[in-house]
Design a protein around this motif. Sequence first.
Motif, PDB file in Angstrom:
ATOM      1  N   HIS A 268     -87.065 -29.129 -15.554  1.00 57.99           N
ATOM      2  CA  HIS A 268     -87.380 -30.430 -16.143  1.00 57.99           C
ATOM      3  C   HIS A 268     -88.853 -30.486 -16.544  1.00 57.99           C
ATOM      4  CE1 HIS A 268     -83.529 -32.362 -15.298  1.00 57.99           C
ATOM      5  NE2 HIS A 268     -83.556 -31.792 -14.104  1.00 57.99           N
ATOM      6  N   SER A 269     -89.125 -31.188 -17.624  1.00 62.27           N
ATOM      7  CA  SER A 269     -90.497 -31.341 -18.106  1.00 62.27           C
ATOM      8  C   SER A 269     -91.168 -32.509 -17.400  1.00 62.27           C
ATOM      9  CB  SER A 269     -90.499 -31.598 -19.612  1.00 62.27           C
ATOM     10  OG  SER A 269     -89.966 -32.886 -19.884  1.00 62.27           O
ATOM     11  N   PRO A 270     -92.512 -32.585 -17.427  1.00 61.10           N
ATOM     12  CA  PRO A 270     -93.193 -33.751 -16.851  1.00 61.10           C
ATOM     13  C   PRO A 270     -92.706 -35.062 -17.452  1.00 61.10           C
ATOM     14  CG  PRO A 270     -94.758 -31.998 -17.238  1.00 61.10           C
ATOM     15  CD  PRO A 270     -93.470 -31.548 -17.856  1.00 61.10           C
ATOM     16  N   ALA A 271     -92.490 -35.086 -18.773  1.00 59.77           N
ATOM     17  CA  ALA A 271     -92.027 -36.319 -19.416  1.00 59.77           C
ATOM     18  C   ALA A 271     -90.662 -36.728 -18.888  1.00 59.77           C
ATOM     19  CB  ALA A 271     -91.981 -36.137 -20.936  1.00 59.77           C
ATOM     20  N   GLU A 272     -89.778 -35.752 -18.686  1.00 59.43           N
ATOM     21  CA  GLU A 272     -88.445 -36.062 -18.156  1.00 59.43           C
ATOM     22  C   GLU A 272     -88.532 -36.624 -16.744  1.00 59.43           C
ATOM     23  OE1 GLU A 272     -85.593 -32.823 -20.446  1.00 59.43           O
ATOM     24  OE2 GLU A 272     -86.716 -32.184 -18.683  1.00 59.43           O
ATOM     25  N   VAL A 273     -89.402 -36.045 -15.923  1.00 59.33           N
ATOM     26  CA  VAL A 273     -89.530 -36.512 -14.545  1.00 59.33           C
ATOM     27  C   VAL A 273     -90.186 -37.887 -14.502  1.00 59.33           C
ATOM     28  CG1 VAL A 273     -90.587 -36.034 -12.310  1.00 59.33           C
ATOM     29  CG2 VAL A 273     -89.511 -34.183 -13.603  1.00 59.33           C
ATOM     30  N   ALA A 275     -89.776 -40.134 -16.707  1.00 59.74           N
ATOM     31  CA  ALA A 275     -88.696 -41.054 -17.076  1.00 59.74           C
ATOM     32  C   ALA A 275     -87.751 -41.280 -15.905  1.00 59.74           C
ATOM     33  CB  ALA A 275     -87.943 -40.503 -18.286  1.00 59.74           C
ATOM     34  N   MET A 276     -87.426 -40.208 -15.168  1.00 60.64           N
ATOM     35  CA  MET A 276     -86.569 -40.347 -13.995  1.00 60.64           C
ATOM     36  C   MET A 276     -87.200 -41.274 -12.952  1.00 60.64           C
ATOM     37  SD  MET A 276     -85.343 -36.443 -13.239  1.00 60.64           S
ATOM     38  CE  MET A 276     -84.695 -35.397 -14.517  1.00 60.64           C
ATOM     39  N   ALA A 277     -88.534 -41.258 -12.905  1.00 57.57           N
ATOM     40  CA  ALA A 277     -89.260 -42.088 -11.947  1.00 57.57           C
ATOM     41  C   ALA A 277     -89.477 -43.508 -12.449  1.00 57.57           C
ATOM     42  CB  ALA A 277     -90.608 -41.449 -11.632  1.00 57.57           C
ATOM     43  N   GLY A 278     -88.942 -43.806 -13.629  1.00 57.88           N
ATOM     44  CA  GLY A 278     -89.018 -45.166 -14.128  1.00 57.88           C
ATOM     45  C   GLY A 278     -90.133 -45.434 -15.107  1.00 57.88           C
ATOM     46  N   PHE A 279     -90.788 -44.368 -15.602  1.00 61.92           N
ATOM     47  CA  PHE A 279     -91.898 -44.544 -16.527  1.00 61.92           C
ATOM     48  C   PHE A 279     -91.724 -43.631 -17.746  1.00 61.92           C
ATOM     49  CE2 PHE A 279     -93.628 -46.157 -12.600  1.00 61.92           C
ATOM     50  CZ  PHE A 279     -94.354 -47.260 -13.006  1.00 61.92           C
ATOM     51  N   PRO A 280     -90.785 -43.974 -18.618  1.00 58.26           N
ATOM     52  CA  PRO A 280     -90.629 -43.174 -19.841  1.00 58.26           C
ATOM     53  C   PRO A 280     -91.853 -43.316 -20.734  1.00 58.26           C
ATOM     54  CG  PRO A 280     -89.319 -45.190 -19.965  1.00 58.26           C
ATOM     55  CD  PRO A 280     -89.841 -45.109 -18.550  1.00 58.26           C
ATOM     56  N   ASP A 281     -92.172 -42.248 -21.410  1.00 61.41           N
ATOM     57  CA  ASP A 281     -93.351 -42.282 -22.296  1.00 61.41           C
ATOM     58  C   ASP A 281     -93.141 -43.216 -23.480  1.00 61.41           C
ATOM     59  OD1 ASP A 281     -94.545 -40.494 -20.618  1.00 61.41           O
ATOM     60  OD2 ASP A 281     -94.036 -38.726 -21.813  1.00 61.41           O
TER      61      ASP A 281
END
Length: 281
Positions: A268-273, A275-281
């Motif tokens: 998984h990429s940092p951006a994907e993680v 988003a999983m944590a509730g903070f999509p770019d």
Amino acid sequence: MTETVTRFAPSPTGHLHLGHAHSALFGWRAARMAGGRFLLRIEDIDAGRCRPVFESDLMDDLAWLGLDWDGPVRRQSDHFDDYRAALARLQALGLVYPCFCTRKEIAAEAARAGQAPHGPDGLLYPGTCRHLPESLRAERLAAGGPYALRLDVAAAKALAGPLRWHDRAQGWQEAAPEILGDVVLARKDTPTSYHLSVTVDDDLQGITLVTRGQDLFFATHLHRLLQALLGLAVPDYHHHGLLVNERGERLAKRDGARSLRTLREAGHSPAEVRAMAGFPD
């Protein structure tokens, strides 16, 4: 206008999970959006469970996630003298007493009492050692056995008087520290506890906004009391929601499949993680 200063304060007892990522991102964004500072603190007072490898890994995971922090990292294990000084001030006020009860003895005493009082974290300490005669306390201390140092919350609240604190999501709160009972502030072999060290640290580091999970909402009632007793600054608070797993349970370090390290290794990429944590770019 006061500069916004937030912090993320993990314990290096395992790998960070998505819940940690949510909390770190929440505090980091609150600081950066206000043009303020974001600090990293390592809460490593539990020498039996904390490991240097987890500290190194969590810093690596945060950097991979895209987070940076300002100034040096504060490690609680390097600052025990700060907590000893705060504890000594509370002792000088006559608000701290030694408790020799084991967990088993506390449970047994509660069972004998019938309807034992409970707080948000479970059974409250029944106050068994609060009124021990000084001669018996001295005898027990001289015996060299283990003990905890507890705050006499009723006496402390009477001394401090009515207090309030502000949560940005829930508004002004009347401090009710008695909901946690006579909490442990230190132990024979450890000069501090979470409640004491986090309150002292937030003041020493100039934290103006404490961002942390809703699970610590009730602890803030106690921290407000400690701030008043120790003459510390009172920050603003924002207790954010918690991430849960598929069963609706709060994420924990034992939930390995949700650790940042596992997600990274799965590709998984940092951006994907984020988003999983509730903070999509």
